[in-house]
Write a protein that holds these residues in place. Sequence first.
Motif, PDB file in Angstrom:
ATOM      1  N   LEU A  40       3.655  36.702  -0.611  1.00  0.00           N
ATOM      2  CA  LEU A  40       2.500  37.043  -1.438  1.00  0.00           C
ATOM      3  C   LEU A  40       2.412  38.561  -1.500  1.00  0.00           C
ATOM      4  O   LEU A  40       2.532  39.232  -0.478  1.00  0.00           O
ATOM      5  N   ILE A  41       2.215  39.080  -2.684  1.00  0.00           N
ATOM      6  CA  ILE A  41       2.017  40.511  -2.820  1.00  0.00           C
ATOM      7  C   ILE A  41       0.583  40.764  -3.257  1.00  0.00           C
ATOM      8  O   ILE A  41       0.129  40.234  -4.263  1.00  0.00           O
ATOM      9  N   PHE A  42      -0.113  41.527  -2.434  1.00  0.00           N
ATOM     10  CA  PHE A  42      -1.493  41.897  -2.734  1.00  0.00           C
ATOM     11  C   PHE A  42      -1.499  43.269  -3.399  1.00  0.00           C
ATOM     12  O   PHE A  42      -0.850  44.189  -2.910  1.00  0.00           O
ATOM     13  N   PHE A  43      -2.218  43.356  -4.514  1.00  0.00           N
ATOM     14  CA  PHE A  43      -2.386  44.639  -5.189  1.00  0.00           C
ATOM     15  C   PHE A  43      -3.845  45.045  -5.075  1.00  0.00           C
ATOM     16  O   PHE A  43      -4.751  44.221  -5.235  1.00  0.00           O
ATOM     17  N   ASP A  44      -4.073  46.306  -4.786  1.00  0.00           N
ATOM     18  CA  ASP A  44      -5.424  46.853  -4.773  1.00  0.00           C
ATOM     19  C   ASP A  44      -5.318  48.313  -5.197  1.00  0.00           C
ATOM     20  O   ASP A  44      -4.213  48.812  -5.421  1.00  0.00           O
ATOM     21  N   GLU A  45      -6.437  48.965  -5.276  1.00  0.00           N
ATOM     22  CA  GLU A  45      -6.368  50.369  -5.665  1.00  0.00           C
ATOM     23  C   GLU A  45      -7.286  51.200  -4.789  1.00  0.00           C
ATOM     24  O   GLU A  45      -8.278  50.709  -4.247  1.00  0.00           O
ATOM     25  N   SER A  46      -6.926  52.455  -4.641  1.00  0.00           N
ATOM     26  CA  SER A  46      -7.824  53.417  -4.012  1.00  0.00           C
ATOM     27  C   SER A  46      -7.676  54.729  -4.771  1.00  0.00           C
ATOM     28  O   SER A  46      -6.557  55.152  -5.087  1.00  0.00           O
ATOM     29  N   ASP A  47      -8.800  55.319  -5.112  1.00  0.00           N
ATOM     30  CA  ASP A  47      -8.814  56.565  -5.886  1.00  0.00           C
ATOM     31  C   ASP A  47      -8.003  56.460  -7.171  1.00  0.00           C
ATOM     32  O   ASP A  47      -7.305  57.397  -7.568  1.00  0.00           O
ATOM     33  N   GLY A  48      -8.059  55.279  -7.792  1.00  0.00           N
ATOM     34  CA  GLY A  48      -7.388  55.116  -9.068  1.00  0.00           C
ATOM     35  C   GLY A  48      -5.897  54.862  -8.974  1.00  0.00           C
ATOM     36  O   GLY A  48      -5.219  54.759  -9.988  1.00  0.00           O
ATOM     37  N   GLU A  49      -5.372  54.780  -7.747  1.00  0.00           N
ATOM     38  CA  GLU A  49      -3.949  54.532  -7.561  1.00  0.00           C
ATOM     39  C   GLU A  49      -3.758  53.097  -7.092  1.00  0.00           C
ATOM     40  O   GLU A  49      -4.362  52.672  -6.103  1.00  0.00           O
ATOM     41  N   VAL A  50      -2.913  52.344  -7.799  1.00  0.00           N
ATOM     42  CA  VAL A  50      -2.630  50.972  -7.377  1.00  0.00           C
ATOM     43  C   VAL A  50      -1.607  50.996  -6.249  1.00  0.00           C
ATOM     44  O   VAL A  50      -0.644  51.772  -6.279  1.00  0.00           O
TER      45      VAL A  50
END
Length: 59
Positions: A40-50
């Motif tokens: 499973l690959i989880f994608f999230d973002e912080s400060d506009g960066e995925v």
Amino acid sequence: MLLPVTCPSCFEIFEVTEPPLSEVPCEVDYDCEICCRPMLIFFDESDGEVWAEARGLAD
Ligand SMILES: [Zn+2]
């Protein structure tokens, strides 16, 4: 854009296509491009960066 992820099974690094910022956080089923094991690959973002993090499926 491509994001590097480390396979939880073989620890090789490969690249996956980054989802649009509007679609994160999300998770996708993926087969390792090197060892072909599922993960499973989880994608999230912080400060506009995925960013992406791969996790192995539970045994
Ligand atoms: Zn692998």
